[in-house]
Design a protein around this motif. Structure first.
Motif, PDB file in Angstrom:
ATOM      1  N   MET A 103       5.548 -42.599  33.294  1.00 34.55           N
ATOM      2  CA  MET A 103       6.825 -41.961  32.948  1.00 34.55           C
ATOM      3  C   MET A 103       7.148 -42.261  31.477  1.00 34.55           C
ATOM      4  SD  MET A 103      10.434 -42.266  35.076  1.00 34.55           S
ATOM      5  CE  MET A 103       9.844 -41.998  36.740  1.00 34.55           C
ATOM      6  N   ASP A 104       7.519 -41.231  30.710  1.00 41.01           N
ATOM      7  CA  ASP A 104       7.839 -41.545  29.314  1.00 41.01           C
ATOM      8  C   ASP A 104       9.236 -42.160  29.223  1.00 41.01           C
ATOM      9  OD1 ASP A 104       9.837 -39.535  29.072  1.00 41.01           O
ATOM     10  OD2 ASP A 104       8.303 -38.046  28.643  1.00 41.01           O
ATOM     11  N   VAL A 154      12.520 -42.332  31.888  1.00 42.97           N
ATOM     12  CA  VAL A 154      13.083 -43.557  32.457  1.00 42.97           C
ATOM     13  C   VAL A 154      14.590 -43.607  32.178  1.00 42.97           C
ATOM     14  CG1 VAL A 154      13.054 -46.083  32.409  1.00 42.97           C
ATOM     15  CG2 VAL A 154      10.906 -44.812  32.204  1.00 42.97           C
ATOM     16  N   ARG A 155      14.943 -43.299  30.937  1.00 41.04           N
ATOM     17  CA  ARG A 155      16.354 -43.278  30.544  1.00 41.04           C
ATOM     18  C   ARG A 155      17.146 -42.310  31.438  1.00 41.04           C
ATOM     19  NH1 ARG A 155      19.312 -43.887  25.535  1.00 41.04           N
ATOM     20  NH2 ARG A 155      17.411 -44.560  24.478  1.00 41.04           N
ATOM     21  N   ALA A 191      12.015 -51.155  34.117  1.00 37.10           N
ATOM     22  CA  ALA A 191      11.263 -51.759  33.004  1.00 37.10           C
ATOM     23  C   ALA A 191       9.751 -51.624  33.228  1.00 37.10           C
ATOM     24  CB  ALA A 191      11.643 -53.228  32.834  1.00 37.10           C
ATOM     25  N   PHE A 192       9.300 -51.669  34.497  1.00 39.12           N
ATOM     26  CA  PHE A 192       7.871 -51.433  34.758  1.00 39.12           C
ATOM     27  C   PHE A 192       7.492 -49.998  34.392  1.00 39.12           C
ATOM     28  CE2 PHE A 192       8.424 -55.033  37.790  1.00 39.12           C
ATOM     29  CZ  PHE A 192       7.509 -55.876  37.207  1.00 39.12           C
ATOM     30  N   LEU A 193       8.371 -49.058  34.710  1.00 40.60           N
ATOM     31  CA  LEU A 193       8.090 -47.661  34.334  1.00 40.60           C
ATOM     32  C   LEU A 193       8.038 -47.526  32.815  1.00 40.60           C
ATOM     33  CD1 LEU A 193      10.326 -45.777  36.931  1.00 40.60           C
ATOM     34  CD2 LEU A 193       7.834 -46.088  36.971  1.00 40.60           C
ATOM     35  N   SER A 194       8.942 -48.210  32.130  1.00 44.25           N
ATOM     36  CA  SER A 194       8.946 -48.128  30.657  1.00 44.25           C
ATOM     37  C   SER A 194       7.676 -48.727  30.067  1.00 44.25           C
ATOM     38  CB  SER A 194      10.182 -48.835  30.079  1.00 44.25           C
ATOM     39  OG  SER A 194       9.991 -50.246  30.035  1.00 44.25           O
ATOM     40  N   ALA A 195       7.053 -49.654  30.821  1.00 41.11           N
ATOM     41  CA  ALA A 195       5.814 -50.300  30.347  1.00 41.11           C
ATOM     42  C   ALA A 195       4.585 -49.441  30.608  1.00 41.11           C
ATOM     43  CB  ALA A 195       5.643 -51.660  31.026  1.00 41.11           C
TER      44      ALA A 195
END
Lengths: 155, 155, 155, 155
Positions: free
Chosen positions: D1-2, D6-7, D82-86
């Motif tokens: 996910m970009d 995520v935002r 935060a995992f998705l952002s990573a």
């Protein structure tokens, strides 16, 4: 306890000489010595202690990396010293400890241990402790330790 | 590992004789010995281990009761043996440990430690460990230990 | 609080009717209602509460099983009621919570939640909470909740 | 996910309008909405998310401060993002969560929530989450959340 006394209590933990020849005869209060002998304080200020040590062979597990129980003991001992550095009259008694193990560290690798008091109330205190590889900063473990600080009272 | 082998790995942890005269020279994998020397297995079945020991002086803290780090080490070591008793090919590597300290226990008091596997999946296992006073059944500490069991794979 | 009052505080948590039409206008203290509406007490004695509920759709996560945050909220709320059942004058304020998630449970499955006080001192209490599938007894989650019970004093 | 996705998944969590008039009829996957409606992302980078919200009345406990279960749910939800952002393909399933509660926060106070991935392996990830008062930086709670990230495999 002043900061120098906290420093001394960690660095001068023990003579290196084993006081007896059997496990059964090892004296009371030997535990801290066993865990932290060889540690040095890199930085100390009220509520925050940073120290380092080379992982000694005696603290390894059967996989030849730092034992989970040794890591927990370091979180306990260095975390407790951070309460003393914060001016708490005692380092209290343990209520809760938790640790996430994130990476393995092997014999003779240098580790850095940072303990930071998150809260030091009249009754209860919480300290966060992180173990890192000194060269790379890579996190080995992160934990928190909660202590009851009003030790003359009843829990 | 069969149940007798698990039993032997705990009970025959060490000769009582210290192998060297200095802390620095203590050999690798000495840690388990230091913690559990003197333990005996009272009951073992797949996924469940009950053992007992008299609190030795070497595991006391500065308040003269069982050190929080020693308790954590017992949760780690006895919990790991419960995975072996459940037929897991290895006892895995530690991911998480947490402990609530509920009561103090002093030198030479007899404690009972019960480890019970809550889950033993292909990748991850969780074990609950309780320390009790043997005479009264009063709980000294309760914890859980989460291990990564697929150790040949990458976490 | 007597046992019937503890029972009522959980079972009669809320009218089922939503009191407003927007999330922003939902009133204070709505949270417990949102989590436990539909729960029933199966057994209550001093220091021990067992209750059951069918997992409602509103507590699911994006994987369509019980949300980890909802599980944590149940550990908090049912654990707190166990302190009241033990005769504590208040259910205290939360100090620590920890949960191991062991299995998934889906909408309309019946779960059983057991909370058991491990310690209820003057200052600090610890309760263990387990969620199980009611039909099979399979453990869904196990946690502990530590509370500061002397709430008029300062932590 | 970009990062933008995520935002959006956090900020556009829900219409504010309640979709039904009874708790029982609230739909599946409503839980995240209930917890985080009103949150805004202040900063997002791979492995790190900082967001803020005013504590809404619906998340208060009976003492009129942020409910321990709501705090746990925020640790769960923001930690997962935060995992998705990573760059993790999924946010995984919860294995462990732990939280230390350090201070109370009341209705309409602005809080800041920071989630920082400590480890994101193929199988297992750990994220640290801290809640602070936005004006003063005072820590309200600190927790960690461990997730199994290889969700197609078996735990």
């Amino acid at each position: 306890m002043d900061l120098q006394a906290v420093r001394d209590s960690l660095e001068k933990a023990a003579l290196d000489i084993l006081p007896t020849t059997t496990l059964a005869a090892l004296p009371a209060k030997f535990y801290d010595n066993f865990i932290i002998k060889g540690i040095q304080i890199d930085h100390i200020e009220p509520g925050r202690v940073i120290c380092s040590m080379r992982v000694p062979p005696r603290l390894l597990n059967n996989g030849n990396f730092l034992h989970g129980g040794a890591t927990a003991s370091l979180v306990d001992i260095i975390g407790s010293s951070a309460f003393l550095s914060a001016g708490c009259p005692t380092s209290g008694v343990s209520m809760e400890i938790n640790i996430s193990y994130l990476d393995a560290v092997y014999a003779n690798e240098e580790i850095e241990i940072e303990a930071k008091v998150l809260r030091a109330g009249k009754a209860v205190g919480v300290v966060a402790v992180e173990l890192r590889k000194k060269q790379t900063g890579k996190i080995i473990a992160q934990g928190r330790h909660t202590k009851y600080l009003a030790v003359s009272s009843k829990l």
